[in-house]
Design a protein around this motif. Structure first.
Motif, PDB file in Angstrom:
ATOM      1  N   LEU A 143       0.829  -1.203   0.000  1.00 28.75           N
ATOM      2  CA  LEU A 143       0.000   0.000   0.000  1.00 28.75           C
ATOM      3  C   LEU A 143       0.863   1.253   0.000  1.00 28.75           C
ATOM      4  O   LEU A 143       0.608   2.200  -0.749  1.00 28.75           O
ATOM      5  N   MET A 176       1.166   4.102  -2.995  1.00 23.57           N
ATOM      6  CA  MET A 176       0.950   5.532  -2.747  1.00 23.57           C
ATOM      7  C   MET A 176       2.156   6.348  -3.184  1.00 23.57           C
ATOM      8  O   MET A 176       2.001   7.453  -3.709  1.00 23.57           O
ATOM      9  N   VAL A 194       1.948   6.653  -6.923  1.00 20.51           N
ATOM     10  CA  VAL A 194       0.900   7.584  -7.339  1.00 20.51           C
ATOM     11  C   VAL A 194       1.347   9.028  -7.126  1.00 20.51           C
ATOM     12  O   VAL A 194       0.868   9.931  -7.808  1.00 20.51           O
ATOM     13  N   MET A 195       2.303   9.237  -6.232  1.00 21.52           N
ATOM     14  CA  MET A 195       2.813  10.590  -6.016  1.00 21.52           C
ATOM     15  C   MET A 195       3.502  11.151  -7.259  1.00 21.52           C
ATOM     16  O   MET A 195       3.825  12.328  -7.309  1.00 21.52           O
ATOM     17  N   GLY A 229       0.954   2.186  -9.741  1.00 23.82           N
ATOM     18  CA  GLY A 229       0.670   2.544  -8.354  1.00 23.82           C
ATOM     19  C   GLY A 229      -0.776   2.287  -7.978  1.00 23.82           C
ATOM     20  O   GLY A 229      -1.066   1.760  -6.902  1.00 23.82           O
ATOM     21  N   ILE A 262      -2.087  -0.458  -5.218  1.00 24.01           N
ATOM     22  CA  ILE A 262      -2.972  -0.141  -4.097  1.00 24.01           C
ATOM     23  C   ILE A 262      -4.153  -1.105  -4.080  1.00 24.01           C
ATOM     24  O   ILE A 262      -4.537  -1.625  -3.017  1.00 24.01           O
TER      25      ILE A 262
END
Length: 119
Positions: free
Chosen positions: A5, A9, A12-13, A107, A111
């Protein structure tokens, strides 16, 4: 699963890399991406090799998808190690642009895989 997870994240940043104020934060995060990427890669490898044998028998094999995504997300995060090499900067920039295009979808899928593995 928590590391998957976290890795998702972090991947995804990559969406925030275009924002001027957060660009420096992404550069500062490179030093943290590499050790987290190694841990996520190892977690993915363990999930694939054990197949979930450390949990109840009814759930065996349900951790294959999170294991695969752990390997992929770990490889994406470890790739930032090559950005720190000053030689061959042009070829690294070309590959980085390709990786950045795939980073956010990987990403998001990571998740989802972590949430599937948790519940």
């Amino acid at each position: 699963m928590e590391f998957l997870l976290l890795g998702g994240m972090i991947l995804v940043m990559g969406l925030t890399s275009k924002v001027k104020m957060l660009k420096d934060a992404n550069k500062a995060l490179i030093g943290l991406k590499i050790p987290i990427g190694i841990v996520i890669f190892v977690v993915g490898l363990v999930l694939l090799t054990t197949g979930g044998t450390y949990i109840k028998t009814a759930y065996r094999g349900t951790l294959v998808f999170p294991g695969i995504m752990g390997l992929i997300a770990g490889a994406f995060l470890i790739f930032d190690l090559f950005k720190l090499i000053p030689q061959a900067q042009e070829s690294i920039d070309k590959v980085t642009n390709t990786i950045n295009a795939l980073q956010v979808p990987v990403g998001i899928i990571t998740i989802i895989a972590a949430l599937i593995g948790m519940f």
